[in-house]
Scaffold this active site. Structure first.
Site, PDB file in Angstrom:
ATOM      1  CB  SER A 147      -0.942   0.061   1.326  1.00  0.00           C
ATOM      2  OG  SER A 147      -1.694   1.129   1.380  1.00  0.00           O
ATOM      3  CE1 TYR A 160      -4.606  -2.111   4.923  1.00  0.00           C
ATOM      4  CE2 TYR A 160      -3.419   0.249   4.410  1.00  0.00           C
ATOM      5  CZ  TYR A 160      -4.087  -0.995   4.027  1.00  0.00           C
ATOM      6  OH  TYR A 160      -4.016  -1.428   2.452  1.00  0.00           O
TER       7      TYR A 160
END
Length: 281
Positions: A147, A160
């Site tokens: 990501s 995250y």
């Protein structure tokens, strides 16, 4: 020409394969004639996904498996089952991920689950599948879904960010190891999606925002960059051009070099400097 691994009768395994980017990738691999195993924790979604894949390939070329990627034993079972049914794995896409949201001092169970799935899932998949993939002596791929948040680490979802930063570091180490392994024809690649409209990002919306890519667009870009030999597959989207992503990444690295405060581009003292840096030709 497609990547030499993505050819008829080769075997692709995709975790998080019942929806989103994983399912779009499975469909693309199936259209290329590959045998496909989609793994997910959700048995009902797996059944629906298998039905969708049956429109692009024979049912005999599709395998489903209920797997918790955070469990090494569950992933070992997946590797054994794929070998038994299809004879081995040529392409592994470690794509399973969750993003329930997190706060720095929030519930530890939430942190542990996010890191277990997003980071340990990729570590488990790579470590368990790679030895037998190397032993096959064939060209092969391990694609790990990271990501942009694991690189630029914006505030707001620290668990995250930590998990995806770990994915980046692990995949870099994995490719270094593979490149230096004798007779190894396996390569690793880091997929870095942009804003993609999936169940993970929908947040209650039923229509794709104009700025988002579809999972299919993301997979098409991934396939083109695999063909080109990229390790870092940095995807743009409709809102953020690649040039802006590059500036954000450069600025994030510059925080260390320039000894600026962490996440300085969100610090009021650096707003003007960051804006000037982004606009600079």
């Amino acid at each position: 020409m497609p990547h030499p691994t993505i050819v008829k009768d080769n075997v692709a395994v995709i975790t998080g394969g019942a929806s989103g980017i994983g399912l779009a990738a499975a469909a693309a691999f199936a259209r290329a004639g590959m045998k496909v195993c989609i793994a997910d924790v959700d048995r009902e979604r797996l059944a629906d996904a298998a039905t969708r894949l049956s429109s692009v390939t024979s049912a005999t070329n599709v395998m489903t498996s209920v797997v918790d990627v955070s469990s090494a034993e569950s992933v070992r079972g997946l590797e054994r089952d794929v070998s038994a049914q299809f004879g081995g794995t040529d392409l592994l896409m470690n794509n399973a991920g969750i993003q329930p949201g997190s706060t720095l001092f929030g519930e530890p169970d939430n942190w542990q689950r996010i890191i277990a799935v997003n980071m340990w899932g990729i570590i488990n998949g790579s470590r368990i599948f790679a030895p037998n993939m190397i032993a096959r002596g064939k060209t092969g791929l391990i694609i790990n879904t990271g990501s942009k948040q694991g690189i630029t680490t914006p505030p707001g979802d620290p668990a995250y960010n930590v998990s995806k930063a770990g994915v980046k570091a692990f995949t870099e180490a994995l490719q270094h190891e593979l490149r230096n392994t004798k007779d190894c024809r396996l390569t690793a690649h880091l997929l870095i999606p942009g804003f993609v409209f999936t169940g993970l990002t929908a947040k209650g919306r039923t229509e794709k925002p104009a700025g988002a890519w579809t999972p299919e667009q993301t997979v098409d870009f991934m396939l083109a960059r695999l063909e080109a030999g990229d390790f870092y597959i940095l995807c743009p989207d409709n809102d953020v051009p690649r040039a802006l992503d590059e500036k954000r990444i450069q600025w994030a690295a510059g925080d260390i070099v320039e000894n600026r405060p962490p996440l300085s581009r969100w610090h009021p003292d650096y707003t003007d400097a960051f804006t000037t840096f982004v606009e600079r030709e």
